[in-house]
Design an enzyme around this catalytic site. Structure first.
Site, PDB file in Angstrom:
ATOM      1  N   GLY A   1       0.852  -1.218  -0.029  1.00 43.47           N
ATOM      2  CA  GLY A   1       0.153  -0.004  -0.037  1.00 43.47           C
ATOM      3  C   GLY A   1       0.772   1.345  -0.017  1.00 43.47           C
ATOM      4  O   GLY A   1       0.222   2.601   0.041  1.00 43.47           O
TER       5      GLY A   1
ATOM      6  N   VAL B   1      -3.226  -7.029  -5.880  1.00 41.89           N
ATOM      7  CA  VAL B   1      -4.176  -8.008  -5.162  1.00 41.89           C
ATOM      8  C   VAL B   1      -5.456  -8.218  -6.082  1.00 41.89           C
ATOM      9  O   VAL B   1      -6.273  -9.008  -5.633  1.00 41.89           O
ATOM     10  CB  VAL B   1      -4.685  -7.352  -3.904  1.00 41.89           C
ATOM     11  CG1 VAL B   1      -3.324  -6.975  -2.924  1.00 41.89           C
ATOM     12  CG2 VAL B   1      -5.189  -5.968  -4.060  1.00 41.89           C
TER      13      VAL B   1
ATOM     14  N   ALA C   1     -11.911   2.178  -5.414  1.00 35.20           N
ATOM     15  CA  ALA C   1     -13.410   2.000  -6.137  1.00 35.20           C
ATOM     16  C   ALA C   1     -12.997   3.072  -7.365  1.00 35.20           C
ATOM     17  O   ALA C   1     -12.277   3.867  -7.275  1.00 35.20           O
ATOM     18  CB  ALA C   1     -14.603   2.509  -5.401  1.00 35.20           C
TER      19      ALA C   1
ATOM     20  N   TYR D   1     -18.775   8.776   0.084  1.00 32.29           N
ATOM     21  CA  TYR D   1     -18.137   7.506   0.226  1.00 32.29           C
ATOM     22  C   TYR D   1     -18.815   6.425  -0.219  1.00 32.29           C
ATOM     23  O   TYR D   1     -17.992   5.305  -0.697  1.00 32.29           O
ATOM     24  CB  TYR D   1     -17.686   7.460   2.012  1.00 32.29           C
ATOM     25  CG  TYR D   1     -16.453   6.702   2.210  1.00 32.29           C
ATOM     26  CD1 TYR D   1     -15.429   6.875   1.663  1.00 32.29           C
ATOM     27  CD2 TYR D   1     -16.529   5.364   2.933  1.00 32.29           C
ATOM     28  CE1 TYR D   1     -14.073   6.058   1.900  1.00 32.29           C
ATOM     29  CE2 TYR D   1     -15.435   4.619   3.057  1.00 32.29           C
ATOM     30  CZ  TYR D   1     -14.291   4.920   2.636  1.00 32.29           C
ATOM     31  OH  TYR D   1     -13.016   3.977   3.005  1.00 32.29           O
TER      32      TYR D   1
ATOM     33  N   LYS E   1     -15.892  -1.285   3.063  1.00 31.66           N
ATOM     34  CA  LYS E   1     -15.256  -1.209   4.341  1.00 31.66           C
ATOM     35  C   LYS E   1     -15.911  -2.011   5.413  1.00 31.66           C
ATOM     36  O   LYS E   1     -15.361  -2.615   6.282  1.00 31.66           O
ATOM     37  CB  LYS E   1     -14.750   0.272   4.743  1.00 31.66           C
ATOM     38  CG  LYS E   1     -13.961   0.974   3.943  1.00 31.66           C
ATOM     39  CD  LYS E   1     -12.557   0.316   4.079  1.00 31.66           C
ATOM     40  CE  LYS E   1     -11.448   1.392   3.605  1.00 31.66           C
ATOM     41  NZ  LYS E   1     -10.194   0.730   3.357  1.00 31.66           N
TER      42      LYS E   1
ATOM     43  N   ILE F   1      -7.413  11.716   6.016  1.00 36.69           N
ATOM     44  CA  ILE F   1      -5.790  12.100   5.608  1.00 36.69           C
ATOM     45  C   ILE F   1      -5.654  12.487   4.196  1.00 36.69           C
ATOM     46  O   ILE F   1      -6.206  11.589   3.439  1.00 36.69           O
ATOM     47  CB  ILE F   1      -4.891  11.133   6.096  1.00 36.69           C
ATOM     48  CG1 ILE F   1      -4.880  10.715   7.648  1.00 36.69           C
ATOM     49  CG2 ILE F   1      -3.570  11.734   6.172  1.00 36.69           C
ATOM     50  CD1 ILE F   1      -4.245   9.599   8.292  1.00 36.69           C
TER      51      ILE F   1
ATOM     52  N   LEU G   1      -2.936  10.373  -1.649  1.00 42.89           N
ATOM     53  CA  LEU G   1      -3.441   9.862  -2.991  1.00 42.89           C
ATOM     54  C   LEU G   1      -4.918   9.604  -3.065  1.00 42.89           C
ATOM     55  O   LEU G   1      -5.516   9.922  -4.054  1.00 42.89           O
ATOM     56  CB  LEU G   1      -2.431   8.774  -3.740  1.00 42.89           C
ATOM     57  CG  LEU G   1      -0.988   9.418  -4.257  1.00 42.89           C
ATOM     58  CD1 LEU G   1      -0.607   8.485  -4.946  1.00 42.89           C
ATOM     59  CD2 LEU G   1      -1.155  10.883  -5.111  1.00 42.89           C
ATOM     60  N   ALA G   2      -5.283   8.549  -2.245  1.00 46.71           N
ATOM     61  CA  ALA G   2      -6.617   8.269  -2.234  1.00 46.71           C
ATOM     62  C   ALA G   2      -7.439   9.131  -1.941  1.00 46.71           C
ATOM     63  O   ALA G   2      -8.734   8.799  -2.077  1.00 46.71           O
ATOM     64  CB  ALA G   2      -6.643   6.916  -1.544  1.00 46.71           C
TER      65      ALA G   2
HETATM   66  P1  NAD Z   1      -2.743   5.874  -1.006  1.00 50.13           P
HETATM   67  O1  NAD Z   1      -3.239   6.304  -2.162  1.00 50.13           O
HETATM   68  O2  NAD Z   1      -1.346   5.957  -0.603  1.00 50.13           O
HETATM   69  O3  NAD Z   1      -2.779   4.135  -0.605  1.00 50.13           O
HETATM   70  C1  NAD Z   1      -3.830   3.168  -1.318  1.00 50.13           C
HETATM   71  C2  NAD Z   1      -2.851   1.970  -1.942  1.00 50.13           C
HETATM   72  O4  NAD Z   1      -3.715   1.073  -2.510  1.00 50.13           O
HETATM   73  C3  NAD Z   1      -1.839   2.480  -2.901  1.00 50.13           C
HETATM   74  O5  NAD Z   1      -0.741   2.282  -2.576  1.00 50.13           O
HETATM   75  C4  NAD Z   1      -2.236   1.775  -4.096  1.00 50.13           C
HETATM   76  O6  NAD Z   1      -1.289   1.377  -4.935  1.00 50.13           O
HETATM   77  C5  NAD Z   1      -2.764   0.463  -3.526  1.00 50.13           C
HETATM   78  N1  NAD Z   1      -3.602  -0.430  -4.455  1.00 50.13           N
HETATM   79  C6  NAD Z   1      -4.768  -0.110  -5.182  1.00 50.13           C
HETATM   80  N2  NAD Z   1      -5.168  -0.865  -5.962  1.00 50.13           N
HETATM   81  C7  NAD Z   1      -4.210  -2.144  -5.588  1.00 50.13           C
HETATM   82  C8  NAD Z   1      -4.049  -3.353  -6.216  1.00 50.13           C
HETATM   83  N3  NAD Z   1      -4.968  -3.854  -7.253  1.00 50.13           N
HETATM   84  N4  NAD Z   1      -3.169  -4.087  -5.799  1.00 50.13           N
HETATM   85  C9  NAD Z   1      -2.264  -3.695  -4.750  1.00 50.13           C
HETATM   86  N5  NAD Z   1      -2.259  -2.455  -4.299  1.00 50.13           N
HETATM   87  C10 NAD Z   1      -3.191  -1.654  -4.867  1.00 50.13           C
HETATM   88  O7  NAD Z   1      -3.854   6.031   0.199  1.00 50.13           O
HETATM   89  P2  NAD Z   1      -4.025   5.809   1.747  1.00 50.13           P
HETATM   90  O8  NAD Z   1      -5.072   6.887   2.333  1.00 50.13           O
HETATM   91  O9  NAD Z   1      -2.693   5.694   2.322  1.00 50.13           O
HETATM   92  O10 NAD Z   1      -4.829   4.274   1.829  1.00 50.13           O
HETATM   93  C11 NAD Z   1      -4.360   3.358   2.599  1.00 50.13           C
HETATM   94  C12 NAD Z   1      -5.626   2.713   3.133  1.00 50.13           C
HETATM   95  O11 NAD Z   1      -6.116   3.455   4.375  1.00 50.13           O
HETATM   96  C13 NAD Z   1      -6.866   2.415   2.364  1.00 50.13           C
HETATM   97  O12 NAD Z   1      -7.461   1.137   2.845  1.00 50.13           O
HETATM   98  C14 NAD Z   1      -7.776   3.352   2.856  1.00 50.13           C
HETATM   99  O13 NAD Z   1      -9.081   3.201   2.274  1.00 50.13           O
HETATM  100  C15 NAD Z   1      -7.510   3.535   4.100  1.00 50.13           C
HETATM  101  N6  NAD Z   1      -7.959   4.781   4.851  1.00 50.13           N
HETATM  102  C16 NAD Z   1      -7.691   6.128   4.304  1.00 50.13           C
HETATM  103  C17 NAD Z   1      -8.011   7.209   4.990  1.00 50.13           C
HETATM  104  C18 NAD Z   1      -7.772   8.516   4.345  1.00 50.13           C
HETATM  105  O14 NAD Z   1      -8.404   9.489   4.662  1.00 50.13           O
HETATM  106  N7  NAD Z   1      -6.599   8.800   3.736  1.00 50.13           N
HETATM  107  C19 NAD Z   1      -8.762   7.232   5.987  1.00 50.13           C
HETATM  108  C20 NAD Z   1      -9.131   5.778   6.607  1.00 50.13           C
HETATM  109  C21 NAD Z   1      -8.682   4.656   5.954  1.00 50.13           C
HETATM  110  O1  0WE Z   2     -10.894   5.064   1.992  1.00 52.23           O
HETATM  111  C1  0WE Z   2     -10.475   6.109   1.475  1.00 52.23           C
HETATM  112  C2  0WE Z   2     -10.154   6.104   0.054  1.00 52.23           C
HETATM  113  C3  0WE Z   2     -11.036   5.621  -0.807  1.00 52.23           C
HETATM  114  C4  0WE Z   2     -10.682   5.660  -2.419  1.00 52.23           C
HETATM  115  C5  0WE Z   2     -10.389   6.657  -2.716  1.00 52.23           C
HETATM  116  C6  0WE Z   2     -10.223   6.845  -4.238  1.00 52.23           C
HETATM  117  C7  0WE Z   2      -9.826   7.985  -4.944  1.00 52.23           C
HETATM  118  C8  0WE Z   2      -9.109   7.912  -6.230  1.00 52.23           C
HETATM  119  C9  0WE Z   2     -11.142   4.468  -2.942  1.00 52.23           C
HETATM  120  N1  0WE Z   2     -10.812   4.483  -4.369  1.00 52.23           N
HETATM  121  C10 0WE Z   2     -10.526   5.696  -5.058  1.00 52.23           C
HETATM  122  N2  0WE Z   2     -10.538   5.483  -6.682  1.00 52.23           N
HETATM  123  C11 0WE Z   2      -9.980   6.773  -7.176  1.00 52.23           C
HETATM  124  O2  0WE Z   2      -9.830   6.629  -8.304  1.00 52.23           O
HETATM  125  N3  0WE Z   2     -10.618   7.162   2.321  1.00 52.23           N
HETATM  126  C12 0WE Z   2     -10.977   6.820   3.701  1.00 52.23           C
HETATM  127  C13 0WE Z   2     -10.333   8.484   2.108  1.00 52.23           C
HETATM  128  C14 0WE Z   2     -11.583   8.974   1.366  1.00 52.23           C
HETATM  129  O3  0WE Z   2     -12.265   8.887   0.089  1.00 52.23           O
HETATM  130  C15 0WE Z   2     -13.313   9.347   0.185  1.00 52.23           C
HETATM  131  C16 0WE Z   2     -13.573  10.055   1.394  1.00 52.23           C
HETATM  132  C17 0WE Z   2     -12.513   9.771   2.181  1.00 52.23           C
HETATM  133  C18 0WE Z   2     -12.377  10.286   3.610  1.00 52.23           C
HETATM  134  C19 0WE Z   2     -14.262   9.269  -0.787  1.00 52.23           C
HETATM  135  C20 0WE Z   2     -15.516  10.265  -0.872  1.00 52.23           C
HETATM  136  C21 0WE Z   2     -15.672  10.887   0.636  1.00 52.23           C
HETATM  137  C22 0WE Z   2     -14.750  10.863   1.491  1.00 52.23           C
END
Ligand code: NAD
Ligand code: 0WE
Length: 269
Positions: A12, A64, A95, A157, A164, A193, A196-197
């Site tokens: 990740g 994955v 997603a 979301y 989730k 936080i 990129l996501a």
């Molecule tokens: P991030 O974009 O840095 O990490 C998401 C990761 O998913 C990336 O490294 C991407 O390469 C990986 N990924 C996507 N498709 C994949 C695949 N097919 N195979 C392997 N890896 C794959 O963002 P992040 O915020 O660090 O997200 C990490 C986790 O934390 C996620 O599960 C996200 O839902 C969760 N999360 C994020 C937040 C937030 O606000 N950023 C809050 C709560 C939970």
């Molecule tokens: O779990 C997440 C990230 C979810 C996520 C984000 C993306 C953006 C880029 C899943 N798939 C994608 N696909 C993309 O192409 N979070 C908890 C961060 C997050 O995502 C949101 C949030 C929050 C917070 C999406 C909508 C509303 C709030």
């Protein structure tokens, strides 16, 4: 050095902002050895940077979405660390973007839902299957990342909330399934936080602002705070904890209605 001599596989990492980057940093700080994974060549160079910074022993491809890719990855892990691993970090969620903007009933599709559940929820079970034997050898643990949107409705979301919820149920079923082998399974539910996501998400900025107002700590959380909680759950200090969802969200999830919300509503009206 809490984790001297311990070995972890971290998935990740996509940038320095990734939650997984901060988790790898915390594990490295405590003396752990690391193997880092990446899903495709576009992301590899970022993971190589992390590997250099944290002295990781290997960088392996692991998409994955593919059982073959997961199997090949853990075959390499076993070849390198045949006498076991102490933990696997799953920090993966995805997603299609069109699922994450707009009215839930309107925008959610069968294909979008399948992809979200496959990559964000089933993949944790797939990693558990692939790492089970290696984790059992050291009574290791699995850790994943979730979000409050699994329990409460949050704007946009959408299908990720469904995924989730499924992921959190998988934490409990895996904990039950693997407990007899001494393997623990936990999740951290992190507050929002900027990673990129989170980029490209409509009104993410406003969500961060609102969170800061509602949360008991009156601020947002950092990647490092998630890294430190992850370090705890993956460490021997958490040896009695499994099937748990630990909130690292400045207390946001505990609030039904805050004094500030009452005041803001009074001023509106
Ligand atoms: P991030 O974009 O840095 O990490 C998401 C990761 O998913 C990336 O490294 C991407 O390469 C990986 N990924 C996507 N498709 C994949 C695949 N097919 N195979 C392997 N890896 C794959 O963002 P992040 O915020 O660090 O997200 C990490 C986790 O934390 C996620 O599960 C996200 O839902 C969760 N999360 C994020 C937040 C937030 O606000 N950023 C809050 C709560 C939970
Ligand atoms: O779990 C997440 C990230 C979810 C996520 C984000 C993306 C953006 C880029 C899943 N798939 C994608 N696909 C993309 O192409 N979070 C908890 C961060 C997050 O995502 C949101 C949030 C929050 C917070 C999406 C909508 C509303 C709030």
């Amino acid at each position: 050095m809490l984790l001297q001599g311990q070995r972890f596989v971290v998935t990740g990492i996509a940038s320095k902002l990734s939650i997984a980057w901060a988790i790898a940093e915390a594990l490295h700080r405590e003396g752990a050895s690391l193997i880092l994974t990446y899903p495709n060549d576009k992301i590899k160079k970022r993971v190589d940077m992390a590997a250099e910074q944290f002295g990781a022993e290997m960088v392996l491809p692991c998409d994955v979405a593919s059982d073959e890719s997961i199997a090949a990855c853990f075959a390499e892990v076993e070849a390198h660390w045949g006498d076991g691993i102490n933990g696997v970090v799953h920090a993966i969620g995805f997603a299609p973007m069109d699922q994450l903007n707009g009215d839930f009933t309107e925008v959610t599709t069968r294909e979008g839902s399948q992809i979200a559940h496959d990559i964000s929820a089933y993949s944790f079970v797939a990693l558990a299957k692939a790492s089970r034997a290696l984790l059992a050898k050291r009574h290791g643990s699995l850790l994943t990342l979730t979000y409050e949107g699994s329990i409460s409705v949050l704007p946009n979301y959408n299908v990720m909330g469904m995924a989730k919820a499924s992921l959190e149920a998988s934490v409990r079923y895996l904990a039950s399934s693997l407990g007899a082998e001494g393997i623990r399974v936990n999740a951290i539910s992190a507050g929002p936080i900027r990673t990129l996501a989170a980029s490209g998400i409509q009104s993410f900025r406003k969500m961060l602002d609102m969170n800061e107002k509602i949360a008991p700590l009156q601020r947002n959380i950092t990647q490092m705070e998630v890294g430190n909680a992850a370090l705890f759950l993956l460490s021997p200090w958490a040896s009695g904890i499994t099937g748990e969802i630990l909130f690292v969200d400045a207390g946001f999830n505990t609030v039904g209605m805050s004094e500030k919300m009452l005041l803001a509503n009074e001023q509106d009206g």
